[in-house]
Design a protein around this motif. Structure first.
Motif, PDB file in Angstrom:
ATOM      1  N   ALA A  11      -1.163  76.007  85.840  1.00  0.00           N
ATOM      2  CA  ALA A  11       0.207  75.693  86.231  1.00  0.00           C
ATOM      3  C   ALA A  11       0.905  76.928  86.757  1.00  0.00           C
ATOM      4  CB  ALA A  11       0.981  75.145  85.027  1.00  0.00           C
ATOM      5  N   GLU A  12       1.626  76.778  87.843  1.00  0.00           N
ATOM      6  CA  GLU A  12       2.381  77.888  88.394  1.00  0.00           C
ATOM      7  C   GLU A  12       3.611  78.150  87.536  1.00  0.00           C
ATOM      8  OE1 GLU A  12       1.686  79.823  90.891  1.00  0.00           O
ATOM      9  OE2 GLU A  12      -0.182  78.794  91.355  1.00  0.00           O
ATOM     10  N   THR A  13       3.906  79.425  87.329  1.00  0.00           N
ATOM     11  CA  THR A  13       5.107  79.765  86.583  1.00  0.00           C
ATOM     12  C   THR A  13       6.327  79.374  87.406  1.00  0.00           C
ATOM     13  OG1 THR A  13       3.992  81.629  85.571  1.00  0.00           O
ATOM     14  CG2 THR A  13       6.384  81.638  85.506  1.00  0.00           C
ATOM     15  N   PRO A  14       7.233  78.573  86.876  1.00  0.00           N
ATOM     16  CA  PRO A  14       8.413  78.170  87.637  1.00  0.00           C
ATOM     17  C   PRO A  14       9.322  79.361  87.875  1.00  0.00           C
ATOM     18  CG  PRO A  14       8.602  77.480  85.358  1.00  0.00           C
ATOM     19  CD  PRO A  14       7.211  78.009  85.533  1.00  0.00           C
ATOM     20  N   ASP A  15      10.300  79.163  88.760  1.00  0.00           N
ATOM     21  CA  ASP A  15      11.241  80.232  89.029  1.00  0.00           C
ATOM     22  C   ASP A  15      11.914  80.669  87.735  1.00  0.00           C
ATOM     23  OD1 ASP A  15      10.635  80.198  91.692  1.00  0.00           O
ATOM     24  OD2 ASP A  15      12.250  78.806  92.212  1.00  0.00           O
ATOM     25  N   LEU A  16      12.007  81.984  87.563  1.00  0.00           N
ATOM     26  CA  LEU A  16      12.532  82.543  86.330  1.00  0.00           C
ATOM     27  C   LEU A  16      13.803  83.314  86.596  1.00  0.00           C
ATOM     28  CD1 LEU A  16       9.173  84.036  84.992  1.00  0.00           C
ATOM     29  CD2 LEU A  16      10.268  81.957  84.176  1.00  0.00           C
ATOM     30  N   SER A  17      14.660  83.368  85.590  1.00  0.00           N
ATOM     31  CA  SER A  17      15.802  84.271  85.680  1.00  0.00           C
ATOM     32  C   SER A  17      15.331  85.668  85.290  1.00  0.00           C
ATOM     33  CB  SER A  17      16.905  83.811  84.721  1.00  0.00           C
ATOM     34  OG  SER A  17      16.508  84.011  83.375  1.00  0.00           O
ATOM     35  N   MET A  18      16.080  86.677  85.686  1.00  0.00           N
ATOM     36  CA  MET A  18      15.737  88.054  85.353  1.00  0.00           C
ATOM     37  C   MET A  18      15.737  88.246  83.838  1.00  0.00           C
ATOM     38  SD  MET A  18      14.894  90.864  86.797  1.00  0.00           S
ATOM     39  CE  MET A  18      14.926  92.665  86.747  1.00  0.00           C
ATOM     40  N   ALA A  19      16.721  87.674  83.159  1.00  0.00           N
ATOM     41  CA  ALA A  19      16.802  87.822  81.703  1.00  0.00           C
ATOM     42  C   ALA A  19      15.589  87.203  81.021  1.00  0.00           C
ATOM     43  CB  ALA A  19      18.088  87.179  81.186  1.00  0.00           C
ATOM     44  N   LEU A  20      15.153  86.051  81.508  1.00  0.00           N
ATOM     45  CA  LEU A  20      13.996  85.390  80.931  1.00  0.00           C
ATOM     46  C   LEU A  20      12.728  86.220  81.147  1.00  0.00           C
ATOM     47  CD1 LEU A  20      13.367  82.690  79.460  1.00  0.00           C
ATOM     48  CD2 LEU A  20      12.653  81.793  81.680  1.00  0.00           C
ATOM     49  N   ALA A  21      12.604  86.796  82.327  1.00  0.00           N
ATOM     50  CA  ALA A  21      11.442  87.631  82.625  1.00  0.00           C
ATOM     51  C   ALA A  21      11.413  88.872  81.747  1.00  0.00           C
ATOM     52  CB  ALA A  21      11.447  88.027  84.099  1.00  0.00           C
ATOM     53  N   VAL A  22      12.573  89.475  81.517  1.00  0.00           N
ATOM     54  CA  VAL A  22      12.633  90.665  80.658  1.00  0.00           C
ATOM     55  C   VAL A  22      12.284  90.288  79.224  1.00  0.00           C
ATOM     56  CG1 VAL A  22      14.189  92.383  79.655  1.00  0.00           C
ATOM     57  CG2 VAL A  22      14.281  91.898  82.114  1.00  0.00           C
ATOM     58  N   GLU A  23      12.798  89.154  78.755  1.00  0.00           N
ATOM     59  CA  GLU A  23      12.527  88.728  77.384  1.00  0.00           C
ATOM     60  C   GLU A  23      11.050  88.446  77.169  1.00  0.00           C
ATOM     61  OE1 GLU A  23      12.276  86.778  73.632  1.00  0.00           O
ATOM     62  OE2 GLU A  23      11.577  85.967  75.559  1.00  0.00           O
ATOM     63  N   ASP A  24      10.333  88.116  78.242  1.00  0.00           N
ATOM     64  CA  ASP A  24       8.907  87.817  78.114  1.00  0.00           C
ATOM     65  C   ASP A  24       8.122  89.007  77.589  1.00  0.00           C
ATOM     66  OD1 ASP A  24       6.796  85.732  78.728  1.00  0.00           O
ATOM     67  OD2 ASP A  24       5.988  87.436  79.847  1.00  0.00           O
ATOM     68  N   PHE A  25       8.654  90.221  77.756  1.00  0.00           N
ATOM     69  CA  PHE A  25       7.969  91.399  77.228  1.00  0.00           C
ATOM     70  C   PHE A  25       8.013  91.440  75.705  1.00  0.00           C
ATOM     71  CE2 PHE A  25       8.653  92.732  81.581  1.00  0.00           C
ATOM     72  CZ  PHE A  25       7.519  93.490  81.870  1.00  0.00           C
ATOM     73  N   VAL A  26       8.971  90.747  75.099  1.00  0.00           N
ATOM     74  CA  VAL A  26       9.102  90.783  73.634  1.00  0.00           C
ATOM     75  C   VAL A  26       7.909  90.119  72.948  1.00  0.00           C
ATOM     76  CG1 VAL A  26      10.511  90.104  71.657  1.00  0.00           C
ATOM     77  CG2 VAL A  26      11.611  90.931  73.749  1.00  0.00           C
ATOM     78  N   PRO A  27       7.586  88.841  73.252  1.00  0.00           N
ATOM     79  CA  PRO A  27       6.406  88.249  72.615  1.00  0.00           C
ATOM     80  C   PRO A  27       5.115  88.962  73.002  1.00  0.00           C
ATOM     81  CG  PRO A  27       7.268  86.795  74.321  1.00  0.00           C
ATOM     82  CD  PRO A  27       8.292  87.860  74.103  1.00  0.00           C
ATOM     83  N   THR A  28       5.067  89.496  74.218  1.00  0.00           N
ATOM     84  CA  THR A  28       3.881  90.244  74.638  1.00  0.00           C
ATOM     85  C   THR A  28       3.666  91.461  73.746  1.00  0.00           C
ATOM     86  OG1 THR A  28       4.048  89.530  76.951  1.00  0.00           O
ATOM     87  CG2 THR A  28       2.853  91.568  76.524  1.00  0.00           C
ATOM     88  N   LEU A  29       4.736  92.205  73.484  1.00  0.00           N
ATOM     89  CA  LEU A  29       4.637  93.386  72.629  1.00  0.00           C
ATOM     90  C   LEU A  29       4.315  92.997  71.188  1.00  0.00           C
ATOM     91  CD1 LEU A  29       4.955  96.429  72.178  1.00  0.00           C
ATOM     92  CD2 LEU A  29       7.410  96.049  71.848  1.00  0.00           C
ATOM     93  N   LEU A  30       4.956  91.948  70.680  1.00  0.00           N
ATOM     94  CA  LEU A  30       4.697  91.512  69.313  1.00  0.00           C
ATOM     95  C   LEU A  30       3.237  91.093  69.134  1.00  0.00           C
ATOM     96  CD1 LEU A  30       7.926  89.404  68.628  1.00  0.00           C
ATOM     97  CD2 LEU A  30       7.320  91.585  67.564  1.00  0.00           C
ATOM     98  N   ALA A  31       2.708  90.362  70.100  1.00  0.00           N
ATOM     99  CA  ALA A  31       1.316  89.932  70.019  1.00  0.00           C
ATOM    100  C   ALA A  31       0.378  91.131  70.039  1.00  0.00           C
ATOM    101  CB  ALA A  31       0.992  88.986  71.169  1.00  0.00           C
ATOM    102  N   PHE A  32       0.642  92.081  70.942  1.00  0.00           N
ATOM    103  CA  PHE A  32      -0.196  93.282  71.024  1.00  0.00           C
ATOM    104  C   PHE A  32      -0.217  94.039  69.705  1.00  0.00           C
ATOM    105  CE2 PHE A  32       0.128  97.950  71.750  1.00  0.00           C
ATOM    106  CZ  PHE A  32      -1.241  98.185  71.861  1.00  0.00           C
ATOM    107  N   LEU A  33       0.955  94.255  69.116  1.00  0.00           N
ATOM    108  CA  LEU A  33       1.029  94.974  67.847  1.00  0.00           C
ATOM    109  C   LEU A  33       0.322  94.197  66.737  1.00  0.00           C
ATOM    110  CD1 LEU A  33       4.708  96.313  67.958  1.00  0.00           C
ATOM    111  CD2 LEU A  33       2.587  97.602  68.321  1.00  0.00           C
ATOM    112  N   GLY A  34       0.456  92.874  66.756  1.00  0.00           N
ATOM    113  CA  GLY A  34      -0.239  92.061  65.765  1.00  0.00           C
ATOM    114  C   GLY A  34      -1.743  92.226  65.861  1.00  0.00           C
ATOM    115  N   TYR A  35      -2.277  92.185  67.092  1.00  0.00           N
ATOM    116  CA  TYR A  35      -3.708  92.385  67.288  1.00  0.00           C
ATOM    117  C   TYR A  35      -4.128  93.776  66.824  1.00  0.00           C
ATOM    118  CZ  TYR A  35      -3.781  88.159  70.178  1.00  0.00           C
ATOM    119  OH  TYR A  35      -3.690  86.874  70.617  1.00  0.00           O
ATOM    120  N   LEU A  36      -3.309  94.760  67.151  1.00  0.00           N
ATOM    121  CA  LEU A  36      -3.633  96.133  66.778  1.00  0.00           C
ATOM    122  C   LEU A  36      -3.663  96.301  65.265  1.00  0.00           C
ATOM    123  CD1 LEU A  36      -4.199  98.817  68.291  1.00  0.00           C
ATOM    124  CD2 LEU A  36      -1.778  99.366  68.003  1.00  0.00           C
ATOM    125  N   PHE A  37      -2.716  95.685  64.577  1.00  0.00           N
ATOM    126  CA  PHE A  37      -2.657  95.801  63.120  1.00  0.00           C
ATOM    127  C   PHE A  37      -3.826  95.099  62.437  1.00  0.00           C
ATOM    128  CE2 PHE A  37       2.131  96.540  63.366  1.00  0.00           C
ATOM    129  CZ  PHE A  37       2.015  97.874  63.014  1.00  0.00           C
TER     130      PHE A  37
END
Length: 237
Positions: A11-37
């Motif tokens: 599925a293509e990612t629908p048009d995003l707002s800038m705020a939504l795109a920035v917030e997407d880094f939050v779950p990405t970082l949390l997941a990375f740290l979880g894997y690392l731990f």
């Protein structure tokens, strides 16, 4: 564990707002740290870095797409291959720490890579990434329990269920609406936060050599690069 890896195939990612795109880094970082731990060895930490890099590439693509109308497809395409490659390394690391057979994971990873090259498709990588991400949470729960961390053992499967709950949300007719996307993003962030907490609790239990019930601890192999404890039997030799 990223929403894009579990909620949709192509599925293509629908048009995003800038705020939504920035917030997407939050779950990405949390997941990375979880894997690392949760990684019990250097091999697992390498896998965690690869998985984090895949999520970072996809989040960066979203940011460029939403904020600057810049489309760099290779960034989006990196998610599944890196998630699959890192996932197999982290899963193998956990299997080795638990003294489980790990070669079937390696075979599955190589088979997925071979199919992806042969078919020139990202779908085999998607399937492998999804399977490894879910399996890491399952094995992570066992690893947490073995180290005496009951709460983390319960949180790992809860995080999986939270991510799977995104599937019907992504398939909803109103899924492209901005408000609905924020709902999806909120659920995803919550899922990754749960995973992060589970990973952190597991890391702390491994470091201190057992959690709430040390009798459950089976960690007679080294973890996090730490030397094995010297037992009384060894000291008397």
């Amino acid at each position: 564990m990223f929403v894009d890896g579990l909620a949709s195939l192509a599925a293509e990612t629908p048009d995003l707002s800038m705020a939504l795109a920035v917030e997407d880094f939050v779950p990405t970082l949390l997941a990375f740290l979880g894997y690392l731990f949760v990684a019990p060895s250097t091999l697992g930490r390498i896998g965690a870095v690869l998985m984090g890099a895949g999520g970072l590439a996809k989040s960066t693509w979203k940011l460029l797409h939403a904020g600057y109308s810049i489309d760099i497809p290779v960034l989006a395409d990196l998610l599944f291959p890196l998630l699959a490659a890192g996932g197999v390394l982290l899963a193998i690391s956990l299997h080795r720490a638990l003294r489980w057979s790990w070669w079937p994971l390696a075979v599955a990873g190589l088979a997925a890579a071979g199919l992806a090259v042969k078919q020139q498709s990202v779908q085999p990588a998607f399937i492998a990434a999804t399977a490894f991400v879910i399996w890491i949470s399952v094995v992570g729960a066992v690893w947490a329990w073995r180290n005496g961390e009951a709460l983390a053992a319960a949180l790992f499967p809860i995080s999986v269920l939270a991510v799977l709950a995104l599937v019907p949300l992504r398939n909803h007719p109103a899924s492209d609406a901005l408000a609905f996307q924020w709902v999806q993003q909120g659920v995803n962030t919550m899922a990754q936060l749960i995973f992060f907490v589970a990973g952190l609790l597991t890391f702390r239990a491994v470091r201190r050599g057992g959690g709430d019930f040390p009798a459950a601890h089976q960690g007679d192999q080294p973890a996090w690069g730490m030397p094995e404890r010297t037992t009384a039997r060894h000291r008397t030799r």
